[in-house]
Every structure is written in C-alpha cells, then in structure tokens.
Design a protein around this motif. Structure first.
Motif, PDB file in Angstrom:
ATOM      1  N   ASP A 166       4.699  14.104   6.118  1.00  0.00           N
ATOM      2  CA  ASP A 166       5.806  14.156   7.073  1.00  0.00           C
ATOM      3  C   ASP A 166       7.081  14.719   6.461  1.00  0.00           C
ATOM      4  N   ARG A 167       7.335  14.371   5.217  1.00  0.00           N
ATOM      5  CA  ARG A 167       8.579  14.834   4.597  1.00  0.00           C
ATOM      6  C   ARG A 167       8.553  16.342   4.297  1.00  0.00           C
ATOM      7  N   ASP A 168       7.354  16.937   4.303  1.00  0.00           N
ATOM      8  CA  ASP A 168       7.239  18.361   3.976  1.00  0.00           C
ATOM      9  C   ASP A 168       7.024  19.252   5.195  1.00  0.00           C
ATOM     10  N   VAL A 169       6.916  18.652   6.389  1.00  0.00           N
ATOM     11  CA  VAL A 169       6.731  19.454   7.598  1.00  0.00           C
ATOM     12  C   VAL A 169       7.893  20.422   7.760  1.00  0.00           C
ATOM     13  N   ARG A 170       7.562  21.652   8.116  1.00  0.00           N
ATOM     14  CA  ARG A 170       8.570  22.695   8.259  1.00  0.00           C
ATOM     15  C   ARG A 170       8.550  23.234   9.695  1.00  0.00           C
ATOM     16  N   PRO A 171       9.589  23.921  10.128  1.00  0.00           N
ATOM     17  CA  PRO A 171       9.563  24.523  11.466  1.00  0.00           C
ATOM     18  C   PRO A 171       8.417  25.522  11.589  1.00  0.00           C
ATOM     19  N   GLY A 172       7.825  25.571  12.775  1.00  0.00           N
ATOM     20  CA  GLY A 172       6.698  26.465  12.941  1.00  0.00           C
ATOM     21  C   GLY A 172       6.462  26.855  14.385  1.00  0.00           C
ATOM     22  N   LEU A 173       5.491  27.734  14.575  1.00  0.00           N
ATOM     23  CA  LEU A 173       5.132  28.256  15.901  1.00  0.00           C
ATOM     24  C   LEU A 173       4.447  27.174  16.729  1.00  0.00           C
ATOM     25  N   SER A 174       4.948  26.959  17.941  1.00  0.00           N
ATOM     26  CA  SER A 174       4.348  25.976  18.840  1.00  0.00           C
ATOM     27  C   SER A 174       2.940  26.417  19.248  1.00  0.00           C
ATOM     28  N   VAL A 175       2.023  25.449  19.385  1.00  0.00           N
ATOM     29  CA  VAL A 175       0.666  25.750  19.847  1.00  0.00           C
ATOM     30  C   VAL A 175       0.461  25.213  21.262  1.00  0.00           C
ATOM     31  N   LEU A 176       1.528  24.844  21.932  1.00  0.00           N
ATOM     32  CA  LEU A 176       1.437  24.348  23.295  1.00  0.00           C
ATOM     33  C   LEU A 176       1.097  25.489  24.255  1.00  0.00           C
ATOM     34  N   PRO A 177       0.603  25.171  25.454  1.00  0.00           N
ATOM     35  CA  PRO A 177       0.288  26.221  26.431  1.00  0.00           C
ATOM     36  C   PRO A 177       1.515  27.056  26.782  1.00  0.00           C
ATOM     37  N   PRO A 178       1.317  28.276  27.317  1.00  0.00           N
ATOM     38  CA  PRO A 178       2.434  29.201  27.572  1.00  0.00           C
ATOM     39  C   PRO A 178       3.547  28.606  28.424  1.00  0.00           C
ATOM     40  N   GLU A 179       3.202  27.754  29.384  1.00  0.00           N
ATOM     41  CA  GLU A 179       4.261  27.195  30.228  1.00  0.00           C
ATOM     42  C   GLU A 179       5.181  26.258  29.460  1.00  0.00           C
ATOM     43  N   HIS A 180       4.716  25.771  28.286  1.00  0.00           N
ATOM     44  CA  HIS A 180       5.546  24.922  27.439  1.00  0.00           C
ATOM     45  C   HIS A 180       6.028  25.666  26.185  1.00  0.00           C
ATOM     46  N   ARG A 181       5.730  26.957  26.138  1.00  0.00           N
ATOM     47  CA  ARG A 181       6.072  27.747  24.942  1.00  0.00           C
ATOM     48  C   ARG A 181       6.521  29.148  25.388  1.00  0.00           C
ATOM     49  N   PRO A 182       7.659  29.257  26.047  1.00  0.00           N
ATOM     50  CA  PRO A 182       8.114  30.577  26.502  1.00  0.00           C
ATOM     51  C   PRO A 182       8.357  31.512  25.326  1.00  0.00           C
ATOM     52  N   ALA A 183       8.047  32.783  25.527  1.00  0.00           N
ATOM     53  CA  ALA A 183       8.221  33.791  24.471  1.00  0.00           C
ATOM     54  C   ALA A 183       9.216  34.851  24.959  1.00  0.00           C
ATOM     55  N   PHE A 184       9.947  35.414  24.012  1.00  0.00           N
ATOM     56  CA  PHE A 184      11.010  36.359  24.354  1.00  0.00           C
ATOM     57  C   PHE A 184      10.968  37.566  23.421  1.00  0.00           C
ATOM     58  N   THR A 185      11.259  38.730  23.981  1.00  0.00           N
ATOM     59  CA  THR A 185      11.520  39.903  23.147  1.00  0.00           C
ATOM     60  C   THR A 185      13.002  39.949  22.784  1.00  0.00           C
ATOM     61  N   ARG A 186      13.844  39.416  23.677  1.00  0.00           N
ATOM     62  CA  ARG A 186      15.275  39.283  23.404  1.00  0.00           C
ATOM     63  C   ARG A 186      15.620  37.807  23.595  1.00  0.00           C
ATOM     64  N   VAL A 187      15.915  37.114  22.507  1.00  0.00           N
ATOM     65  CA  VAL A 187      16.071  35.663  22.574  1.00  0.00           C
ATOM     66  C   VAL A 187      17.322  35.307  23.371  1.00  0.00           C
ATOM     67  N   PRO A 188      17.258  34.260  24.208  1.00  0.00           N
ATOM     68  CA  PRO A 188      18.394  33.928  25.074  1.00  0.00           C
ATOM     69  C   PRO A 188      19.524  33.191  24.355  1.00  0.00           C
ATOM     70  N   ASN A 189      19.189  32.398  23.343  1.00  0.00           N
ATOM     71  CA  ASN A 189      20.199  31.587  22.667  1.00  0.00           C
ATOM     72  C   ASN A 189      20.020  31.673  21.153  1.00  0.00           C
ATOM     73  N   THR A 190      21.099  31.481  20.433  1.00  0.00           N
ATOM     74  CA  THR A 190      21.026  31.462  18.978  1.00  0.00           C
ATOM     75  C   THR A 190      20.218  30.252  18.514  1.00  0.00           C
ATOM     76  N   GLY A 191      19.315  30.468  17.572  1.00  0.00           N
ATOM     77  CA  GLY A 191      18.504  29.372  17.082  1.00  0.00           C
ATOM     78  C   GLY A 191      17.393  29.863  16.179  1.00  0.00           C
ATOM     79  N   LEU A 192      16.513  28.943  15.813  1.00  0.00           N
ATOM     80  CA  LEU A 192      15.392  29.269  14.932  1.00  0.00           C
ATOM     81  C   LEU A 192      14.169  29.573  15.794  1.00  0.00           C
ATOM     82  N   TYR A 193      13.594  30.750  15.578  1.00  0.00           N
ATOM     83  CA  TYR A 193      12.454  31.187  16.373  1.00  0.00           C
ATOM     84  C   TYR A 193      11.271  31.496  15.457  1.00  0.00           C
TER      85      TYR A 193
END
Length: 230
Positions: A166-193
């Motif tokens: 748990d202490r070593d978990v890092r940010p990563g790509l969501s594996v949830l279905p597309p409706e819970h994991r929207p994808a963007f070519t131009r990101v809407p908000n500043t953040g980690l993608y």
C-alpha cells in the motif's frame, strides 16, 4: 414415407436394441477419454495447453463418431487412442528436453506490466482485447495499473498478478469501464493523467494535448492513486 412416423423420427431404420449398443459405445468412449487423461498424467483439466486441447478434441471427435454411427467400428478408435497417447508422450518428452520445441508448442510467459506500466513490446503481439484484459484485472481487485508491480500472462493464458504494498502504490491508468474512465485528446482540467496505451503518467495543464513521452499516444485518462481494497 409416412408423416409422423415416430420410429423413423426417433431411430430411423435402427431396431430398438440398437440403443443398447449405443450405451456400450458411449461407455467405451467415456473410458477411452478418461484413461487418456489419467495416463497422460493430468491431475485436472481446468486449463489445457494448446497442444493438449488439440489432442482432446481429436480424441473426442473419434469417440463421438463411434458413439453415434453404427458403421464406425470400435477398434479403430482404440488405435486412435494409442497413437495419440504415443504422440503426446513423445511431444512432452521433446518439450522437456528442448527449449526451442517448448517455446514452439507451449509458447512463453509474457511480461505485460512492470511497475504500473505496460511493456510496450508485449502489447502488439497479444490476442486479447483491452476490455477483456481490464475485466480480468477488475476481477482480481485491481482498480488501476499503479497498484500492480508485475503482471504475467502464463502459458495457459491465465493472469498472474503481483501487487505493490500500500505504501508503494503509485498513480496509474484506471481499468474501469469507459463510462467510468473518460479519455481525452485535450484534457479539460490541470491534473495528473495516464496514457491510455502504455499507462505512463504525466502532469498536464488544462487545455493541452501533449503526446505521451513513452509511446507517442495522444489519448489521456485521469490517473488514479487509490490503494487496493483488502
């Protein structure tokens, strides 16, 4: 030919006593397949290798023919059984003594994820859809790739997963279905993608559409950093 001739409908031109012969043929076919599995050394059939599946299908076809057709004698099926068993033994011996033959017949273990990122060289050669792979990850309790230290696709197609503490978990790509994991070519908000192709994470300013520095993909999804539910 009379309509609704029930004897023709149920047995064609066979006598009723043929059902007794069919029962004997089924018993012989059952014993042949069972003995093959026992003699071949398998403890179970939950997962078969490609070679073993070919053997079982071939034997099953021969056993099925002798079960249903009265003009198919039993003795040739026993010969099929013996020849397949010999081929199976020779092949397994060859696999045990030749690395090249082992790779040719059984394939190799594929390293798919290392430290939360896809192995790029493994992606293109896989005959598995992203949705199917993500489903397997979700069924194993994975929410995003940053929870996975190592993922291997075994020879039987099963997925072996090794997780970060748990202490070593890092940010990563969501594996949830597309409706819970929207994808963007131009990101809407500043953040980690996270890159939707390789899992690489990147801090992106809202309105930008940078290519992934690792694989040049231009599709991004918000990175997750949740820990695995225990």
């Amino acid at each position: 030919m009379d309509a609704f001739d029930w004897h023709r409908f149920l047995l064609d031109d066979k006598p009723l006593s043929f059902l007794i012969e069919v029962s004997l043929r089924v018993l012989i076919a059952y014993v042949v397949v069972f003995v093959f599995l026992k003699v071949s050394g398998r403890r179970g059939i939950k997962q078969l290798s490609l070679f073993e599946l070919v053997v079982i299908l071939t034997l099953g076809s021969a056993a099925g023919d002798v079960t249903f057709y009265d003009d198919v004698p039993v003795l040739p099926v026993l010969v099929v059984f013996l020849v397949l068993l010999l081929l199976y033994r020779l092949t397994t011996w060859g696999i045990a003594h030749s690395e090249k033959l082992s790779k040719l017949i059984e394939g190799e273990v594929i390293t798919l994820i290392v430290n939360g990122l896809y192995e790029l060289k493994s992606l293109d050669g896989l005959n598995i859809s992203e949705d199917e792979f993500f489903m397997e990850l979700r069924q194993s309790g994975v929410e995003h790739l940053g929870q996975v230290r190592l993922a291997l696709i075994e020879l039987d197609g099963q997925l072996s997963l090794y997780y970060f503490d748990d202490r070593d978990v890092r940010p990563g790509l969501s594996v949830l279905p597309p409706e819970h994991r929207p994808a963007f070519t131009r990101v809407p908000n500043t953040g980690l993608y996270a890159c939707t192709r390789c899992g690489q994470t990147l801090q992106i300013t809202g309105g930008e559409s940078p290519p992934c520095p690792r694989c040049k993909n231009a599709l991004w999804s918000a990175a997750l950093a949740t820990r695995r539910a225990q």
